[in-house]
Design a protein around this motif. Structure first.
Motif, PDB file in Angstrom:
ATOM      1  N   MET A   1      50.531  56.850  37.105  1.00  0.00           N
ATOM      2  CA  MET A   1      49.451  57.815  37.158  1.00  0.00           C
ATOM      3  C   MET A   1      48.451  57.474  38.263  1.00  0.00           C
ATOM      4  SD  MET A   1      46.871  58.784  34.101  1.00  0.00           S
ATOM      5  CE  MET A   1      45.680  60.053  34.318  1.00  0.00           C
ATOM      6  N   TYR A   2      48.184  56.174  38.478  1.00  0.00           N
ATOM      7  CA  TYR A   2      47.198  55.755  39.469  1.00  0.00           C
ATOM      8  C   TYR A   2      47.901  55.337  40.742  1.00  0.00           C
ATOM      9  CZ  TYR A   2      44.061  55.803  35.542  1.00  0.00           C
ATOM     10  OH  TYR A   2      43.334  56.207  34.466  1.00  0.00           O
ATOM     11  N   HIS A   3      47.492  55.935  41.847  1.00  0.00           N
ATOM     12  CA  HIS A   3      48.043  55.511  43.122  1.00  0.00           C
ATOM     13  C   HIS A   3      47.241  54.341  43.680  1.00  0.00           C
ATOM     14  CE1 HIS A   3      44.885  58.349  44.316  1.00  0.00           C
ATOM     15  NE2 HIS A   3      44.820  57.676  45.446  1.00  0.00           N
ATOM     16  N   ILE A   4      46.062  54.122  43.147  1.00  0.00           N
ATOM     17  CA  ILE A   4      45.237  52.996  43.565  1.00  0.00           C
ATOM     18  C   ILE A   4      45.742  51.744  42.865  1.00  0.00           C
ATOM     19  CG2 ILE A   4      42.921  51.992  43.424  1.00  0.00           C
ATOM     20  CD1 ILE A   4      41.827  54.802  43.817  1.00  0.00           C
ATOM     21  N   LYS A   5      46.025  50.719  43.645  1.00  0.00           N
ATOM     22  CA  LYS A   5      46.559  49.469  43.088  1.00  0.00           C
ATOM     23  C   LYS A   5      45.478  48.422  42.854  1.00  0.00           C
ATOM     24  CE  LYS A   5      50.794  50.930  43.355  1.00  0.00           C
ATOM     25  NZ  LYS A   5      51.260  51.626  42.196  1.00  0.00           N
ATOM     26  N   SER A   6      44.323  48.572  43.528  1.00  0.00           N
ATOM     27  CA  SER A   6      43.248  47.600  43.373  1.00  0.00           C
ATOM     28  C   SER A   6      41.909  48.269  43.632  1.00  0.00           C
ATOM     29  CB  SER A   6      43.433  46.426  44.335  1.00  0.00           C
ATOM     30  OG  SER A   6      43.365  46.892  45.669  1.00  0.00           O
ATOM     31  N   VAL A   7      40.876  47.752  42.985  1.00  0.00           N
ATOM     32  CA  VAL A   7      39.515  48.223  43.242  1.00  0.00           C
ATOM     33  C   VAL A   7      38.591  47.031  43.421  1.00  0.00           C
ATOM     34  CG1 VAL A   7      39.707  50.434  42.031  1.00  0.00           C
ATOM     35  CG2 VAL A   7      38.900  48.435  40.786  1.00  0.00           C
ATOM     36  N   ALA A   8      37.637  47.211  44.318  1.00  0.00           N
ATOM     37  CA  ALA A   8      36.541  46.260  44.415  1.00  0.00           C
ATOM     38  C   ALA A   8      35.483  46.748  43.447  1.00  0.00           C
ATOM     39  CB  ALA A   8      35.987  46.204  45.832  1.00  0.00           C
ATOM     40  N   VAL A   9      35.073  45.872  42.547  1.00  0.00           N
ATOM     41  CA  VAL A   9      33.996  46.199  41.625  1.00  0.00           C
ATOM     42  C   VAL A   9      32.752  45.463  42.105  1.00  0.00           C
ATOM     43  CG1 VAL A   9      33.131  46.025  39.265  1.00  0.00           C
ATOM     44  CG2 VAL A   9      35.523  46.641  39.672  1.00  0.00           C
ATOM     45  N   TYR A  10      31.737  46.233  42.450  1.00  0.00           N
ATOM     46  CA  TYR A  10      30.456  45.671  42.845  1.00  0.00           C
ATOM     47  C   TYR A  10      29.534  45.724  41.636  1.00  0.00           C
ATOM     48  CZ  TYR A  10      32.068  46.381  47.664  1.00  0.00           C
ATOM     49  OH  TYR A  10      32.779  46.360  48.841  1.00  0.00           O
ATOM     50  N   CYS A  11      28.957  44.587  41.290  1.00  0.00           N
ATOM     51  CA  CYS A  11      28.046  44.506  40.153  1.00  0.00           C
ATOM     52  C   CYS A  11      27.271  43.205  40.235  1.00  0.00           C
ATOM     53  CB  CYS A  11      28.797  44.619  38.830  1.00  0.00           C
ATOM     54  SG  CYS A  11      30.060  43.357  38.551  1.00  0.00           S
ATOM     55  N   GLY A  12      26.339  43.040  39.326  1.00  0.00           N
ATOM     56  CA  GLY A  12      25.470  41.879  39.381  1.00  0.00           C
ATOM     57  C   GLY A  12      25.895  40.718  38.503  1.00  0.00           C
ATOM     58  N   THR A  13      25.206  39.605  38.701  1.00  0.00           N
ATOM     59  CA  THR A  13      25.390  38.438  37.838  1.00  0.00           C
ATOM     60  C   THR A  13      24.408  38.480  36.675  1.00  0.00           C
ATOM     61  OG1 THR A  13      23.929  37.118  39.239  1.00  0.00           O
ATOM     62  CG2 THR A  13      26.306  36.953  39.658  1.00  0.00           C
ATOM     63  N   GLY A  14      23.517  39.448  36.676  1.00  0.00           N
ATOM     64  CA  GLY A  14      22.626  39.659  35.540  1.00  0.00           C
ATOM     65  C   GLY A  14      23.338  40.498  34.499  1.00  0.00           C
ATOM     66  N   GLN A  15      22.705  40.608  33.327  1.00  0.00           N
ATOM     67  CA  GLN A  15      23.326  41.399  32.257  1.00  0.00           C
ATOM     68  C   GLN A  15      22.468  42.568  31.799  1.00  0.00           C
ATOM     69  OE1 GLN A  15      24.175  38.248  29.535  1.00  0.00           O
ATOM     70  NE2 GLN A  15      22.213  38.419  28.506  1.00  0.00           N
ATOM     71  N   GLY A  16      21.305  42.733  32.406  1.00  0.00           N
ATOM     72  CA  GLY A  16      20.467  43.868  32.048  1.00  0.00           C
ATOM     73  C   GLY A  16      19.737  43.676  30.735  1.00  0.00           C
ATOM     74  N   LEU A 107      29.201  49.082  39.278  1.00  0.00           N
ATOM     75  CA  LEU A 107      28.530  48.872  38.007  1.00  0.00           C
ATOM     76  C   LEU A 107      27.087  48.467  38.305  1.00  0.00           C
ATOM     77  CD1 LEU A 107      31.275  46.770  36.142  1.00  0.00           C
ATOM     78  CD2 LEU A 107      30.997  49.251  36.193  1.00  0.00           C
ATOM     79  N   PRO A 108      26.206  48.453  37.316  1.00  0.00           N
ATOM     80  CA  PRO A 108      24.829  48.049  37.576  1.00  0.00           C
ATOM     81  C   PRO A 108      24.722  46.655  38.199  1.00  0.00           C
ATOM     82  CG  PRO A 108      24.936  49.179  35.488  1.00  0.00           C
ATOM     83  CD  PRO A 108      26.362  48.965  35.945  1.00  0.00           C
ATOM     84  N   GLY A 109      23.771  46.531  39.090  1.00  0.00           N
ATOM     85  CA  GLY A 109      23.497  45.266  39.761  1.00  0.00           C
ATOM     86  C   GLY A 109      22.199  45.369  40.530  1.00  0.00           C
ATOM     87  N   GLY A 110      21.909  44.351  41.299  1.00  0.00           N
ATOM     88  CA  GLY A 110      20.651  44.284  42.027  1.00  0.00           C
ATOM     89  C   GLY A 110      20.810  44.541  43.510  1.00  0.00           C
ATOM     90  N   PHE A 111      20.017  43.820  44.304  1.00  0.00           N
ATOM     91  CA  PHE A 111      19.999  44.029  45.750  1.00  0.00           C
ATOM     92  C   PHE A 111      21.363  43.796  46.389  1.00  0.00           C
ATOM     93  CE2 PHE A 111      15.402  43.163  45.165  1.00  0.00           C
ATOM     94  CZ  PHE A 111      14.910  44.326  45.733  1.00  0.00           C
ATOM     95  N   GLY A 112      22.076  42.760  45.963  1.00  0.00           N
ATOM     96  CA  GLY A 112      23.386  42.479  46.548  1.00  0.00           C
ATOM     97  C   GLY A 112      24.364  43.611  46.298  1.00  0.00           C
TER      98      GLY A 112
END
Length: 183
Positions: A1-16, A107-112
């Protein structure tokens, strides 16, 4: 179903300030693993990064961390990944993550997180890639960002198609749906 084999997930080291953030990261990681989509992320074991990578690994998926040498201790680099790539600097980290990714999940994160995503958004606007960019808007975290994009368009600092280079969704399931469409 998915043609995408990988994703970069950008998110923080905090937990909110709500367990909903970590829960959404865990659900996203679980769905990535269940759909055989490899995770490429910042390599930390903390916060949102730790949650998404743990869920991927616990569900039999592949998790690749990319981390600069100077951040190994600061971000508590995860050592039990499928692969840990240690690079010299942040620019190399971003390049390696983007090269290994067929799409981007924010996903949620900060400046980085914002710095990383603004680069891939800009590159997509410049037509230097066509990969989907999907924001998971847990607890309306990215509503102010979407409003800023609308504001930039309204006053003439961005074109109307700027809002078409990314998708804003509310649930991990909608992230997967957007990835399957290549949005």
């Amino acid at each position: 179903m998915y043609h995408i084999k990988s994703v970069a997930v950008y998110c923080g080291t905090g937990q909110g300030d709500s367990p909903a953030y970590l829960q959404a990261a865990k659900e996203t990681g679980t769905l990535l693993a269940q759909n055989n989509i490899h995770l490429v992320y910042g390599g930390s074991s903390r916060g949102m990064m730790g949650a998404v990578s743990s869920a991927v690994l616990e569900n039999g998926g592949t998790a690749v961390g990319v981390i600069p040498t100077h951040m190994m201790e600061q971000e508590n680099a995860r050592r039990d990944l499928s692969e840990l790539i240690v690079v010299d600097d942040m620019q190399t980290r971003k390049r390696v993550m983007a090269e290994r990714a067929g799409g981007f999940v924010i996903l949620p994160g900060g400046f980085g997180t914002m710095e990383e995503v603004l680069e891939v958004l800009t590159l997509k606007l410049l037509k230097l890639h066509k990969k989907p960019i999907v924001f998971l808007n847990t607890r309306d975290y990215y509503a102010p960002f979407a409003a800023m994009v609308e504001h930039m368009i309204k006053i003439g600092f961005a074109t109307a198609d700027s809002k078409n280079v990314f998708t804003l969704v509310r649930t991990p399931q909608e992230v997967m749906a957007a990835l399957s469409k290549g949005e």
